[in-house]
Enzyme design. Sequence first.
Site, PDB file in Angstrom:
ATOM      1  N   HIS A  44      16.550  -2.463   9.552  1.00  0.00           N
ATOM      2  CA  HIS A  44      15.825  -1.301   9.042  1.00  0.00           C
ATOM      3  C   HIS A  44      14.332  -1.441   9.315  1.00  0.00           C
ATOM      4  O   HIS A  44      13.691  -0.529   9.856  1.00  0.00           O
ATOM      5  CB  HIS A  44      16.088  -1.136   7.544  1.00  0.00           C
ATOM      6  CG  HIS A  44      15.446   0.084   6.957  1.00  0.00           C
ATOM      7  ND1 HIS A  44      16.078   1.315   6.941  1.00  0.00           N
ATOM      8  CD2 HIS A  44      14.229   0.275   6.398  1.00  0.00           C
ATOM      9  CE1 HIS A  44      15.253   2.209   6.395  1.00  0.00           C
ATOM     10  NE2 HIS A  44      14.132   1.599   6.044  1.00  0.00           N
ATOM     11  N   GLU A  45      13.764  -2.604   8.970  1.00  0.00           N
ATOM     12  CA  GLU A  45      12.319  -2.796   9.145  1.00  0.00           C
ATOM     13  C   GLU A  45      11.936  -2.821  10.625  1.00  0.00           C
ATOM     14  O   GLU A  45      10.901  -2.288  11.014  1.00  0.00           O
ATOM     15  CB  GLU A  45      11.840  -4.063   8.422  1.00  0.00           C
ATOM     16  CG  GLU A  45      12.191  -4.133   6.924  1.00  0.00           C
ATOM     17  CD  GLU A  45      11.845  -2.889   6.111  1.00  0.00           C
ATOM     18  OE1 GLU A  45      10.919  -2.147   6.505  1.00  0.00           O
ATOM     19  OE2 GLU A  45      12.496  -2.644   5.087  1.00  0.00           O
TER      20      GLU A  45
ATOM     21  N   GLU B  23       7.697  -2.475   6.177  1.00  0.00           N
ATOM     22  CA  GLU B  23       7.559  -2.521   7.634  1.00  0.00           C
ATOM     23  C   GLU B  23       6.125  -2.683   8.118  1.00  0.00           C
ATOM     24  O   GLU B  23       5.699  -2.014   9.065  1.00  0.00           O
ATOM     25  CB  GLU B  23       8.165  -1.246   8.225  1.00  0.00           C
ATOM     26  CG  GLU B  23       7.447   0.061   7.893  1.00  0.00           C
ATOM     27  CD  GLU B  23       7.832   0.761   6.613  1.00  0.00           C
ATOM     28  OE1 GLU B  23       7.479   1.936   6.466  1.00  0.00           O
ATOM     29  OE2 GLU B  23       8.482   0.142   5.744  1.00  0.00           O
TER      30      GLU B  23
ATOM     31  N   HIS C  83      11.651   0.680  11.951  1.00  0.00           N
ATOM     32  CA  HIS C  83      10.402   1.345  11.559  1.00  0.00           C
ATOM     33  C   HIS C  83       9.284   1.170  12.600  1.00  0.00           C
ATOM     34  O   HIS C  83       8.323   1.928  12.603  1.00  0.00           O
ATOM     35  CB  HIS C  83       9.899   0.799  10.218  1.00  0.00           C
ATOM     36  CG  HIS C  83      10.368   1.586   9.040  1.00  0.00           C
ATOM     37  ND1 HIS C  83      10.183   2.954   8.927  1.00  0.00           N
ATOM     38  CD2 HIS C  83      10.980   1.197   7.890  1.00  0.00           C
ATOM     39  CE1 HIS C  83      10.674   3.365   7.764  1.00  0.00           C
ATOM     40  NE2 HIS C  83      11.162   2.319   7.116  1.00  0.00           N
TER      41      HIS C  83
ATOM     42  N   TYR D 122      16.180   8.700   2.677  1.00  0.00           N
ATOM     43  CA  TYR D 122      16.950   7.785   3.518  1.00  0.00           C
ATOM     44  C   TYR D 122      18.327   8.370   3.824  1.00  0.00           C
ATOM     45  O   TYR D 122      18.715   8.507   4.986  1.00  0.00           O
ATOM     46  CB  TYR D 122      17.158   6.441   2.808  1.00  0.00           C
ATOM     47  CG  TYR D 122      15.904   5.651   2.508  1.00  0.00           C
ATOM     48  CD1 TYR D 122      15.611   4.496   3.235  1.00  0.00           C
ATOM     49  CD2 TYR D 122      15.039   6.021   1.487  1.00  0.00           C
ATOM     50  CE1 TYR D 122      14.472   3.742   2.953  1.00  0.00           C
ATOM     51  CE2 TYR D 122      13.900   5.274   1.197  1.00  0.00           C
ATOM     52  CZ  TYR D 122      13.620   4.142   1.928  1.00  0.00           C
ATOM     53  OH  TYR D 122      12.503   3.401   1.654  1.00  0.00           O
TER      54      TYR D 122
ATOM     55  N   ASP E   4       5.110   7.488  -6.191  1.00  0.00           N
ATOM     56  CA  ASP E   4       5.975   6.401  -6.664  1.00  0.00           C
ATOM     57  C   ASP E   4       7.141   6.941  -7.497  1.00  0.00           C
ATOM     58  O   ASP E   4       8.239   6.394  -7.477  1.00  0.00           O
ATOM     59  CB  ASP E   4       5.188   5.385  -7.505  1.00  0.00           C
ATOM     60  CG  ASP E   4       4.255   4.536  -6.639  1.00  0.00           C
ATOM     61  OD1 ASP E   4       4.376   4.600  -5.407  1.00  0.00           O
ATOM     62  OD2 ASP E   4       3.422   3.817  -7.216  1.00  0.00           O
TER      63      ASP E   4
ATOM     64  N   GLU F 103      12.158   7.838   7.104  1.00  0.00           N
ATOM     65  CA  GLU F 103      13.294   7.054   6.607  1.00  0.00           C
ATOM     66  C   GLU F 103      14.653   7.479   7.154  1.00  0.00           C
ATOM     67  O   GLU F 103      15.483   6.628   7.460  1.00  0.00           O
ATOM     68  CB  GLU F 103      13.305   7.051   5.074  1.00  0.00           C
ATOM     69  CG  GLU F 103      12.095   6.357   4.465  1.00  0.00           C
ATOM     70  CD  GLU F 103      11.934   4.888   4.903  1.00  0.00           C
ATOM     71  OE1 GLU F 103      12.882   4.305   5.455  1.00  0.00           O
ATOM     72  OE2 GLU F 103      10.836   4.340   4.683  1.00  0.00           O
TER      73      GLU F 103
ATOM     74  N   CYS G 138       0.796  -1.235   0.000  1.00  0.00           N
ATOM     75  CA  CYS G 138       0.000   0.000   0.000  1.00  0.00           C
ATOM     76  C   CYS G 138       0.823   1.278   0.000  1.00  0.00           C
ATOM     77  O   CYS G 138       0.371   2.301  -0.499  1.00  0.00           O
ATOM     78  CB  CYS G 138      -0.946   0.015   1.195  1.00  0.00           C
ATOM     79  SG  CYS G 138      -2.328  -1.129   1.000  1.00  0.00           S
ATOM     80  N   GLN G 139       2.008   1.240   0.597  1.00  0.00           N
ATOM     81  CA  GLN G 139       2.796   2.465   0.640  1.00  0.00           C
ATOM     82  C   GLN G 139       3.179   2.875  -0.785  1.00  0.00           C
ATOM     83  O   GLN G 139       3.584   2.012  -1.570  1.00  0.00           O
ATOM     84  CB  GLN G 139       4.079   2.239   1.464  1.00  0.00           C
ATOM     85  CG  GLN G 139       4.740   3.542   1.854  1.00  0.00           C
ATOM     86  CD  GLN G 139       5.988   3.329   2.717  1.00  0.00           C
ATOM     87  OE1 GLN G 139       6.588   2.276   2.741  1.00  0.00           O
ATOM     88  NE2 GLN G 139       6.377   4.341   3.436  1.00  0.00           N
TER      89      GLN G 139
ATOM     90  N   GLY H 288      12.158  -4.636   1.648  1.00  0.00           N
ATOM     91  CA  GLY H 288      11.321  -4.962   2.793  1.00  0.00           C
ATOM     92  C   GLY H 288      10.203  -3.956   2.917  1.00  0.00           C
ATOM     93  O   GLY H 288      10.273  -2.877   2.334  1.00  0.00           O
TER      94      GLY H 288
END
Length: 578
Positions: free
Chosen positions: A301-302, A277, A305, A389, A381, A324, A141-142, A275
């Site tokens: 990293h995940e 999160e 989050h 990041y 997108d 990020e 969804c992100q 990945g």
Amino acid sequence: MFSALIMTPVSDPSSFSTVSKCATKHLNLIYHVDFDKRVLKGKVALTLEVLEDKFSSLTLDSKDLKIFKVSANGQAAQFEVGTKHKSKGSPLEITLPFELSRGQHVIVEIEYETSPSATALQWLTPTQTVGKKHPYLFSQCQATHCRSMIPCQDSPSVKHTYYAQVSVPKELVALMSALHDGQVPDPSDSSRVIYRFRQPVPMPSYLIAIVVGALESREIGPRSRVWSEKENVDEAAFEFSETETMLKTAESLAGPYVWGQYDLLVMPPSFPYGGMENPCLTFVTPTVLAGDKSLAGVIAHEISHSWTGNLVTNRNWEHFWLNEGHTVYIERMIARCMESEHLRQFKGIGGWKELQESVNQFGANNVLTNLVPNLHEVDTDEAFSSVPYEKGFALLYHLEELLGGPEVFMGFVKSYIQLFAYGTVTTEEWKNYLFTYFKDKVDILNKVDWNAWMHTPGMAPVKPKYDTTMADACTALCQRWVKAKEEDLASFTEEDVKKLNSPQLIEFMALLLQEEPLPLSHVKKMQEVYQLNSVKNAEVRFRWLRICVRAHWEEAVPLALKMATEQGRMKFTRPLFK
């Protein structure tokens, strides 16, 4: 009380929904998963809190949804789907059959069906899975795709709990970004089963996630299981055995983990990201099953989050760097705690290079390389890159250097998390709190060129001074190969790479890719002494195959094509095809 808690209304350029008029508090979801038609037949009930007087209409986000029926508190409501926007989908305008006042609640129920081409959903045929027997569905969804799966206020400024019931064929398993709440046979179809989920922690819509497939799990810790198709579940359990240690390390840095369960789901090879999160259930690419735990970075990293992103969330996508940049900062603090400060420094150097690559791709004058970009009429997108990041991390690391080192600055990050927990935040609020927390060091903070960092395109205005101990070994070996004549090739031995750890081997390859292509004789010798064709690690393999193809080694072409097509992680597939 700290003043920034008075939320200044910040609109969301990526959403149609009226977030100033009402706010979703809870979302109740009923799904029937139809693999033949590739649709979700759905019913969603949104519990909305009214934020203004004389409230009688609202707008939700939707994208390619078939809306059948809308009701408010059980009474039929008028609705209209507006014109489709190029990236935002269509506004769903709902008129209530009554008027409400600020502070009241209303339950808006919508019956609908998703489109087979819903942008949040990926429907896989059995041949696209590892097991080859059953179909598979997953969502991503992100940033703005939840609206193609649920009509909702699809903006990270709105946080709500959710409950879901998902009917699937009984040979399959459904999972969501939530806690399991049991399963029952589907009363309307004996060949199906209903899985139930609850998410008691308020979260933004982009973190709602679903997966349906022939999944199995293994316990890997007191609050963690790993899920995947049975073919690689044992390999995954081994690969992620350090998960609990990592969670405990993160908790010592950022505060208690509030989501209860931390499970990992190894995705089918077509998953486009490293990945995602999703709360209670991180999605990871199968390319992390490298056999040498070198991709602990993805998991760290995940996990990070769970605090920055999921617990403290950017109010809109222009402030994505708050998610990020802080997550990369905590991820590298985990590396410092679990491995060494040298490794954290080394990762900082690698990150700066990634930032350089992104800036080169977008162009140094492109406003999308701003730390805080303007996203009006921009598809989120298309704006996605490593800028939030790595420019974000560079700013935080620069502030760490100015304000007294890692312990001092991590103290601020932890305090920031505790203050904004369960809420959302903008860059302005973050900065105000930074000045409040370091009130004795305001003179230092005032010397920072905030405009250059936040609102100016290109590279970060200050390059941090990283310790190069681990990087120097990579550079030295790279230069030996670049400068070597035919007669020098005999001097290379397998000992050269035995001295390097996995991140260093990756960096050595990355450095070679920045040079002119090596002669074919050199590349063949490198294979002979280092045996790189047999390395399983995707990060190493991906760079090695590009080195081979650039040297026009015919034998490498089918290997490179194989890697480009048997997994779909964009980071690997795009450059290999190029």
